[in-house]
Design a protein around this motif. Sequence first.
Motif, short mmCIF file in Angstrom:
data_model
loop_
_atom_site.label_atom_id
_atom_site.label_comp_id
_atom_site.label_asym_id
_atom_site.label_seq_id
_atom_site.Cartn_x
_atom_site.Cartn_y
_atom_site.Cartn_z
N TYR A 1 45.75 48.74 49.14
CA TYR A 1 45.55 47.57 48.27
C TYR A 1 45.39 46.32 49.13
N ARG A 2 44.36 45.49 48.81
CA ARG A 2 44.02 44.35 49.66
C ARG A 2 44.44 43.00 49.09
N GLY A 3 45.16 43.00 48.00
CA GLY A 3 45.63 41.74 47.44
C GLY A 3 46.71 41.10 48.29
N SER A 4 47.00 39.84 48.01
CA SER A 4 47.96 39.10 48.82
C SER A 4 49.37 39.13 48.23
N GLN A 5 49.53 39.70 47.02
CA GLN A 5 50.85 39.75 46.40
C GLN A 5 50.96 40.99 45.53
N LEU A 6 52.18 41.33 45.20
CA LEU A 6 52.43 42.50 44.37
C LEU A 6 52.15 42.18 42.91
N PRO A 7 51.96 43.21 42.09
CA PRO A 7 51.65 42.97 40.68
C PRO A 7 52.84 42.41 39.93
N ASN B 1 37.71 38.76 46.07
CA ASN B 1 38.00 40.19 46.03
C ASN B 1 39.50 40.46 45.96
N MET B 2 40.29 39.66 46.67
CA MET B 2 41.74 39.81 46.62
C MET B 2 42.27 39.56 45.22
N GLU B 3 41.70 38.55 44.55
CA GLU B 3 42.13 38.24 43.20
C GLU B 3 41.74 39.35 42.23
N LYS B 4 40.54 39.92 42.43
CA LYS B 4 40.12 41.03 41.58
C LYS B 4 41.04 42.23 41.74
N GLU B 5 41.46 42.51 42.97
CA GLU B 5 42.34 43.65 43.19
C GLU B 5 43.71 43.41 42.57
N LEU B 6 44.17 42.17 42.61
CA LEU B 6 45.45 41.85 41.97
C LEU B 6 45.37 42.08 40.47
N HIS B 7 44.29 41.65 39.85
CA HIS B 7 44.11 41.86 38.41
C HIS B 7 44.06 43.35 38.09
N LEU B 8 43.38 44.10 38.95
CA LEU B 8 43.28 45.55 38.72
C LEU B 8 44.65 46.21 38.83
N LEU B 9 45.42 45.84 39.85
CA LEU B 9 46.73 46.44 40.02
C LEU B 9 47.67 46.03 38.89
N ASP B 10 47.53 44.82 38.40
CA ASP B 10 48.32 44.38 37.25
C ASP B 10 48.09 45.27 36.05
N SER B 11 46.87 45.76 35.90
CA SER B 11 46.54 46.57 34.73
C SER B 11 46.93 48.04 34.90
N PRO C 1 33.36 40.18 57.81
CA PRO C 1 33.85 39.18 58.77
C PRO C 1 34.76 38.15 58.11
N ASN C 2 35.61 37.57 58.93
CA ASN C 2 36.61 36.64 58.42
C ASN C 2 36.01 35.33 57.89
N ASP C 3 34.75 35.02 58.29
CA ASP C 3 34.19 33.73 57.86
C ASP C 3 33.76 33.75 56.39
N MET C 4 33.78 34.91 55.74
CA MET C 4 33.42 34.97 54.33
C MET C 4 34.68 34.80 53.49
N GLU C 5 35.38 33.68 53.69
CA GLU C 5 36.68 33.48 53.08
C GLU C 5 36.62 33.40 51.56
N GLU C 6 35.58 32.78 51.04
CA GLU C 6 35.48 32.62 49.60
C GLU C 6 35.33 33.97 48.91
N GLU C 7 34.47 34.82 49.47
CA GLU C 7 34.28 36.15 48.88
C GLU C 7 35.53 37.00 49.07
N LEU C 8 36.18 36.87 50.21
CA LEU C 8 37.41 37.60 50.46
C LEU C 8 38.49 37.24 49.46
N SER C 9 38.64 35.93 49.20
CA SER C 9 39.64 35.46 48.25
C SER C 9 39.33 35.98 46.85
#
Length: 339
Positions: A52-58, A27-37, A17-25
């Motif tokens: 890919y669920r991150g908010s920006q490209l690697p 997870n998005m950061e983790k995916e960005l780090h993963l894609l960077d690697s 659900p959208n109300d879990m904003e902190e956990e969502l953010s």
Amino acid sequence: GIRKLSLDWYSRWEDQPNDMEEELSLNMEKELHLLDSLEPPSKIEKLRIRGYRGSQLPRWMAKQSDSCGPADDTHIVMQRNPSEFSHLTELVLDNLPNLEHLGELVELPPIRILKLKRLPKLVELLTTTTGEEGVEVLCCFHHLSTLVISDCPKLLVKPYFPPSLQSLRLEGNNGQLVSSGCFFRPRHHDATHAHGDESSSSSYFADETGTHLERLELRRLTGSSSGWEVLQHLTGLHTLEIFKCTDLTHLPESIHCPTTLCRLLITGCHNLRVLPDWLVELKSLQLIALQQLPEQIGELCSLQHLTLGSVIYLTCLPESMQRLTSLRTLDLSYCDALT
């Protein structure tokens, strides 16, 4: 080495659900780090990023590595010479639900195929960059020949589609890209034009350098065809495909203008009740797929292929069809009422 690479994501948190904003953010950061690697090899030819669920490209896709990403020491910094992507010819970004900006991509001079699919938050695709003294320079897509934009409802192309484009597919709620004033590269343009001001769209058409566009596919577009006047300026168009545009009630007269049109396919447009009389004036048509059959179809003397699939109310063929002396194939599949 690896020539074709697909980076596909699947994660359970996509349905949280959208109300879990902190956990969502997080997870998005983790995916960005993963894609960077997961930096591709330098001679990659085809690259797809899907799910890919991150908010920006690697960082390895960004022209300036310090222009995106969180400013912390834990974030992996990849410095890459843009010339190292000199073999990449196809890039696909598919189902990236949180991506809002592409930023300034690394220069991709060899890329010929770009597909942007299911990017609901993406707002713009920049095709140029501003150089010294505000001079506009073509940035990433010098040789782009095929562009697919599917289900990107907020996306705008700025300031114009690449002049090298030969095939364009707009699918889903992307009608704003058909009626925008940035379809052509102008011969002379000022700062107002450079920012794609829609109020100056007519000057784009009057002062354009021409287009290489040969194939245009309009699929599942919403809204009427009132903004399709851009079609009359596509003087090199060979193929026009209109598929499941359910709001389409009549064909715009702008289709009448491309005299080079050889292939016209109109299917799944169930509210299109009547075909215009001028349709038979498109003498260069060689292939046509329609939901209805004009009485004067025999006027299309160059027609070689005719498809009338699922025309359930067709009971007989018009006599003018006897004049289709160039006709090679006739498809009457599912025309059950035909006797």
